[in-house]
Enzyme design. Structure first.
Site, PDB file in Angstrom:
ATOM      1  N   GLN A 199       0.882  -1.169   0.000  1.00 41.25           N
ATOM      2  CA  GLN A 199       0.000   0.000   0.000  1.00 41.25           C
ATOM      3  C   GLN A 199       0.918   1.216   0.000  1.00 41.25           C
ATOM      4  OE1 GLN A 199      -3.648  -0.570   0.123  1.00 41.25           O
ATOM      5  NE2 GLN A 199      -2.815  -2.562  -0.487  1.00 41.25           N
ATOM      6  N   GLY A 240     -11.467   3.089   4.749  1.00 41.75           N
ATOM      7  CA  GLY A 240     -10.644   2.200   3.928  1.00 41.75           C
ATOM      8  C   GLY A 240      -9.732   2.939   2.959  1.00 41.75           C
ATOM      9  N   HIS A 241      -8.888   2.190   2.288  1.00 48.31           N
ATOM     10  CA  HIS A 241      -7.930   2.805   1.374  1.00 48.31           C
ATOM     11  C   HIS A 241      -8.616   3.439   0.167  1.00 48.31           C
ATOM     12  CE1 HIS A 241      -6.976  -1.436  -0.520  1.00 48.31           C
ATOM     13  NE2 HIS A 241      -8.246  -1.251  -0.382  1.00 48.31           N
ATOM     14  N   ASN A 242      -8.063   4.566  -0.244  1.00 49.63           N
ATOM     15  CA  ASN A 242      -8.524   5.295  -1.438  1.00 49.63           C
ATOM     16  C   ASN A 242      -9.912   5.912  -1.307  1.00 49.63           C
ATOM     17  OD1 ASN A 242      -6.458   3.117  -2.506  1.00 49.63           O
ATOM     18  ND2 ASN A 242      -6.485   4.795  -3.982  1.00 49.63           N
ATOM     19  N   SER A 260     -12.223   2.845  -1.560  1.00 47.54           N
ATOM     20  CA  SER A 260     -12.551   3.540  -2.808  1.00 47.54           C
ATOM     21  C   SER A 260     -13.954   4.134  -2.843  1.00 47.54           C
ATOM     22  CB  SER A 260     -12.353   2.627  -4.025  1.00 47.54           C
ATOM     23  OG  SER A 260     -11.011   2.208  -4.092  1.00 47.54           O
TER      24      SER A 260
END
Lengths: 340, 340, 340
Positions: A199, A240-242, A260
């Site tokens: 990541q 969460g990521h993004n 996302s």
């Protein structure tokens, strides 16, 4: 308290009718009146409560001026009493005001870190290589600031916060204790077993963001996870990521937003709700507590339930669910009568 | 980036058709193409996007070789483009690569602790009596490693992790910031008041387990709480005492697993779902987001809802719940017509 | 283990029939019998399991005395075998018993802090100005104790706990790792943007409270957030500002209680349930897992579901929801038959 009512009126922009030199004993709420204290009433009926007679001063809405109020002490008229009271709270609180602006001798600060003027770095905090901390920022004890992290001006970072490498805080950001900024996103590819995907992105917290205690915000797989200006996130929330969140949104405690997802401006997500990944939630959407969002929401939506539906559908459904047992009996009666 | 396409092809096992000496400017995703970067396309249609023309190189599935692709730059053919790209990410990331393999002078390491070769122990970390840390493991700053903890080889323990006494990490375990391993299980016996039952067991994390930020894993009342090899647990998850989880399972953020539950191999538990205590969840079960598991699940089950039901029952029920208001009107019409 | 059965009988108040000088090899559970160990059976049928024959001793209920038991080894009769076993666990565990009662040389303790007799303050902990720590309390490493915090006698504060300024712990309080006491409440007033309301109150944890790992308890806006004596809170729970919780209540993992809610005595809130703000939950109410409480609950209520309903209504509804698809078909048949 050392402020007079005259000073409080000046600070809060309120109009005082009463004793200019009086000093309230404390700030208090109408649910727990304290002798000689100052409180605020949002509405006329709150102002009229019997218990108020012990107050030293009461802030009331300007719009009720001229109406009869049972409270006969010192009055401050303000357009927005809550806001006037908040300004007095800010002026009188000691929180964060007596912090020594110095690098504590037990802090471990890399030589290559750049520390602005008037910064406090508390005991036993760690600042890694290449990190930058802007003017006026307060870093409490036992904080971790990773390699190449950039922190802006006038931020407050409470104890035990972790900010991992390369993440960015703009100005006036507040991080409550134990918040984690920039943990790895949850990403694997299955090749006989779950193989970790590095990541390599980061997290950006825009101006005036506040992040709650023990909340976790994952770094992007690539690029950035972004929390927009003035957005406020409560305790134990997972981002969460993004994920991208817009401006002035509110995420209440224990909300989860999966990877996302894109959340707009002015969105409100109530406690324990969840938003699935790769979804868009439009501006000003309101998501109820414990709701489960599994498809995109248009701007201005108001939803509840898991899976979520419109607020009106949800309310209608609740009414019918309550009648369902009776309803079931009726069907059975119909079947019997007509021998189906 | 310093790698050529030739080197990237070697690292990822891909076949290069293009300029061997070209060095991509960066890694990127097709959602945000960067000039000269390298990205991957999982499918032909992704490869054909107009925006791709700026890429320096594109990884595509071997199976589309020979088909016409609109992208005319350097191509790498890989059986699994995501995996090829992941291998290049691993080779090029700087994360965890420039950590000095030394015990920082401010770390507090007990004399009786055994520290392997090539270990890093970060600033202000604590390692208590009898703890062991295997070769190649990285302990970031401000970590707590309790008495008699055993940590294997090549683990990564991020800042602010707490590992309480006697817990065990095997090899290649990753703990994200703020994770707590070995907190007391939640156990009391009521004798006029809640009396605490000592929690004298431990936690074992098998090889290649990853634990998310601020996740908590309770030690057993007696014996062990066990997380099986290659199982991946996201942020803010709660694992109760004496839980056993099998291999290569996935627990998404904010999941809770109550005491003594047994989760099989290859299970997937989506975000915010809960599993009650003393239940068995069979291998490869898939549990939907926010689901509530209150009875055992057979291997291969696919469930949703709270309380959970099979995925197909859940979907059928959702369809009917949507029709319920209309359905209710029909019943009322029937009643009226037939005077019931 | 160094205790004889005679000593164990004395500690637990049990009556021994067997070898007074025998020393069990360990404590164990009937789910995992260990040769020569001591375990307890809550009921006669547990006592009769074949696997028990390897035990060195078994604690059984006094009420089964005189009945035939298949286990033929050493027996201890106790009114409450679990409690007798708990007392033996407490006497034999090494947890928290070998902590040096000293202030570690790397702890950062303000000169104005008052530290009682027989207190341990672990490595790299911080104690700020004006804090007080009562006799016999154990502070583990890397704890943060803010300005003017008052901690009573015989508390245990595990690593990475943060107690912010002015909060109060009475006696015998236990805080698991990573707990945050006194983070700011989530309060804003909207004046063009969300403006922060200072949170100038505190948190009071009464005697014998235990707080789980990474749980967060917000300080009051004004006055106090209060957790009553003997109340036990599990991991990753969120308690909002100005919440009041009574005595001997139980809050299981991942529960959320929103601001200003009032929870009575002896209440049980199961995992992942949520309680909305400004509500009263009466004494001895039982709230099911994942329930959503959006209106007040009377004393003794037993509820489930989101939104919550009585336990009996919830169970009846679940039965009908299962029949709903079939029921729907019947209505369609009726419509067809009677041409509605």
């Amino acid at each position: 308290m050392s402020l007079t009512l005259k000073e409080m009126a000046q600070i809060s922009g309120a109009e005082l009718v009463g004793d200019e030199s009086f000093k309230p004993t404390c700030l208090c709420g109408l649910d727990k009146v304290i002798h000689g204290g100052i409180a605020y009433a949002a509405e006329l009926r709150d102002a009229n409560a019997d218990a108020n007679k012990d107050l030293g001063a009461l802030i009331v809405p300007t719009k009720i001026k001229g109406q009869d109020i049972s409270y006969k002490g010192n009055i401050l008229y303000a357009n927005n009493p809550e806001w006037a009271f908040t300004l007095i709270m800010r002026a009188t609180t000691t929180l964060n005001k007596n912090i020594k602006r110095e690098i504590h001798k037990t802090a471990v600060v890399a030589e290559t870190a750049k520390i602005g003027a008037n910064v406090a770095i508390g005991a036993l905090s760690v600042v890694e290589d290449g990190a930058e901390i802007g003017e006026g920022t307060i870093i409490y004890p036992q904080v971790y600031i990773g390699r190449d992290v950039k922190i802006g001006k006038n931020c407050i970072v409470y104890p035990k916060v972790t900010i991992r490498e390369e993440c960015v805080l703009k100005d006036y950001v507040i991080l409550q204790p134990g918040a984690v900024i920039g943990s790895d996103g949850f990403g694997y590819v299955f090749i006989n077993k779950h193989e970790k995907i590095p990541q390599i992105g980061k997290v950006i917290l825009q101006d005036d963001v506040e992040i709650g205690a023990n909340t976790t915000i994952d770094r992007a797989k690539m690029n950035e996870t972004v929390i927009g200006a003035n957005t406020k996130i409560d305790n134990l929330v997972q981002i969460g990521h993004n994920v991208k969140i817009g401006m002035s949104s509110i995420l209440v405690s224990q909300v989860g937003v999966a990877g996302s997802a894109e959340i707009g401006n002015g969105v409100i997500i109530a406690g324990q709700a969840g938003v699935s990944g790769h979804l868009k939630v439009g501006d000003r959407a309101v998501i109820g507590p414990q709701a489960g969002i599994i498809s995109a929401l248009e701007a201005g939506s108001k939803v509840m339930g898991s899976p979520a539906m419109s607020y009106s559908d949800f309310m209608r459904l609740q009414v019918i669910l309550k009648k369902l047992p009776e309803f079931y009996k009726e069907i059975q009666a119909l079947r019997k009568k007509y021998n189906i």
